[in-house]
Design a protein around this motif. Structure first.
Motif, PDB file in Angstrom:
ATOM      1  N   CYS A   1      25.548 101.366  48.477  1.00  0.00           N
ATOM      2  CA  CYS A   1      26.194 102.461  49.201  1.00  0.00           C
ATOM      3  C   CYS A   1      25.272 102.920  50.335  1.00  0.00           C
ATOM      4  O   CYS A   1      24.091 103.184  50.124  1.00  0.00           O
ATOM      5  CB  CYS A   1      26.480 103.611  48.252  1.00  0.00           C
TER       6      CYS A   1
ATOM      7  N   SER B   1      25.322 105.674  51.872  1.00  0.00           N
ATOM      8  CA  SER B   1      25.012 107.098  51.813  1.00  0.00           C
ATOM      9  C   SER B   1      23.908 107.370  50.799  1.00  0.00           C
ATOM     10  O   SER B   1      22.901 107.983  51.118  1.00  0.00           O
ATOM     11  CB  SER B   1      26.256 107.902  51.429  1.00  0.00           C
ATOM     12  N   CYS B   2      24.091 106.907  49.550  1.00  0.00           N
ATOM     13  CA  CYS B   2      23.141 107.261  48.488  1.00  0.00           C
ATOM     14  C   CYS B   2      22.256 106.090  48.089  1.00  0.00           C
ATOM     15  O   CYS B   2      21.365 106.243  47.265  1.00  0.00           O
ATOM     16  CB  CYS B   2      23.900 107.782  47.269  1.00  0.00           C
TER      17      CYS B   2
ATOM     18  N   HIS C   1      30.529 105.078  48.697  1.00  0.00           N
ATOM     19  CA  HIS C   1      31.318 105.517  47.560  1.00  0.00           C
ATOM     20  C   HIS C   1      32.532 106.314  48.058  1.00  0.00           C
ATOM     21  O   HIS C   1      32.448 106.975  49.094  1.00  0.00           O
ATOM     22  CB  HIS C   1      30.478 106.398  46.626  1.00  0.00           C
TER      23      HIS C   1
ATOM     24  N   CYS D   1      28.979 111.197  46.992  1.00  0.00           N
ATOM     25  CA  CYS D   1      27.905 110.712  46.128  1.00  0.00           C
ATOM     26  C   CYS D   1      26.575 111.380  46.462  1.00  0.00           C
ATOM     27  O   CYS D   1      25.707 111.524  45.615  1.00  0.00           O
ATOM     28  CB  CYS D   1      27.793 109.196  46.218  1.00  0.00           C
TER      29      CYS D   1
HETATM   30 ZN   LIG Z   1      26.985 106.512  47.374  1.00  0.00          ZN
END
Ligand SMILES: [Zn+2]
Length: 173
Positions: A71, A73-74, A134, A138
């Motif tokens: 992912c 983002s995370c 996600h 997240c």
């Molecule tokens: Zn994520």
């Protein structure tokens, strides 16, 4: 499923014979894709039917797999099921490609055998998003620190990507 897939293929010959290639390719055999995924354990299931529509040789197929992406983002694992359909018209030149029907992507073939793995890999790379993420917030989940962190981790467990994968595998059968 256990059929041995050839790597180098002659799409014109296969179209003449109306051949169908089906089987599984190891993700590790797809180098560019291996660089993008968090885990390379799995397989890519493919089925490609070669045939002729009028005089036009075509290859139409499906690609099914479950990739483990990261992912953006995370940076946690992100299961990414793929179910791709494609249709390629075998052409010898870009001029021929221009005359293809709208539902066909050109597959340039100059007479020298082409790599089935590379063809499949191209289709997968085209279907992957540039920034996989996600489908929920997240970052909010992972950066929420102390306090009610425990209830949040329980939530995270309920959405464990591996259980999602297991579910997908069952329904896929
Ligand atoms: Zn994520």
């Amino acid at each position: 499923m256990s059929d041995k897939l050839p790597d180098l293929i002659d799409p014109l010959l296969l179209a003449e014979r109306h051949s169908v290639l089906s089987g599984a390719i190891k993700i590790t055999a797809l180098e560019r894709l291996s660089d993008l995924v968090a885990e390379c354990d799995g397989f890519v299931e493919i089925e490609v039917a070669f045939t002729k529509e009028g005089k036009q040789p075509v290859a139409s197929g499906t690609i099914k797999t479950e990739l483990m992406l990261e992912c953006q983002s995370c940076l946690q694992p992100l299961p990414w099921p793929l179910d791709i359909g494609f249709k390629l018209g075998v052409v010898a030149s870009m001029a021929e490609a221009d005359r293809l029907k709208i539902d066909c992507e050109p597959l340039l073939f100059n007479g020298e055998k082409i790599s089935l793995n590379a063809l499949i890999e191209d289709e997968i790379l085209l279907a992957l998003p540039d920034y996989p993420k996600h489908g929920y917030d997240c970052i909010g989940h992972s950066s929420s620190g102390s306090g009610n962190f425990e209830t949040k981790t329980n939530h995270a467990k309920a959405e464990n990507p591996f259980s999602v994968l297991a579910k997908l595998k069952k329904t896929g059968d």
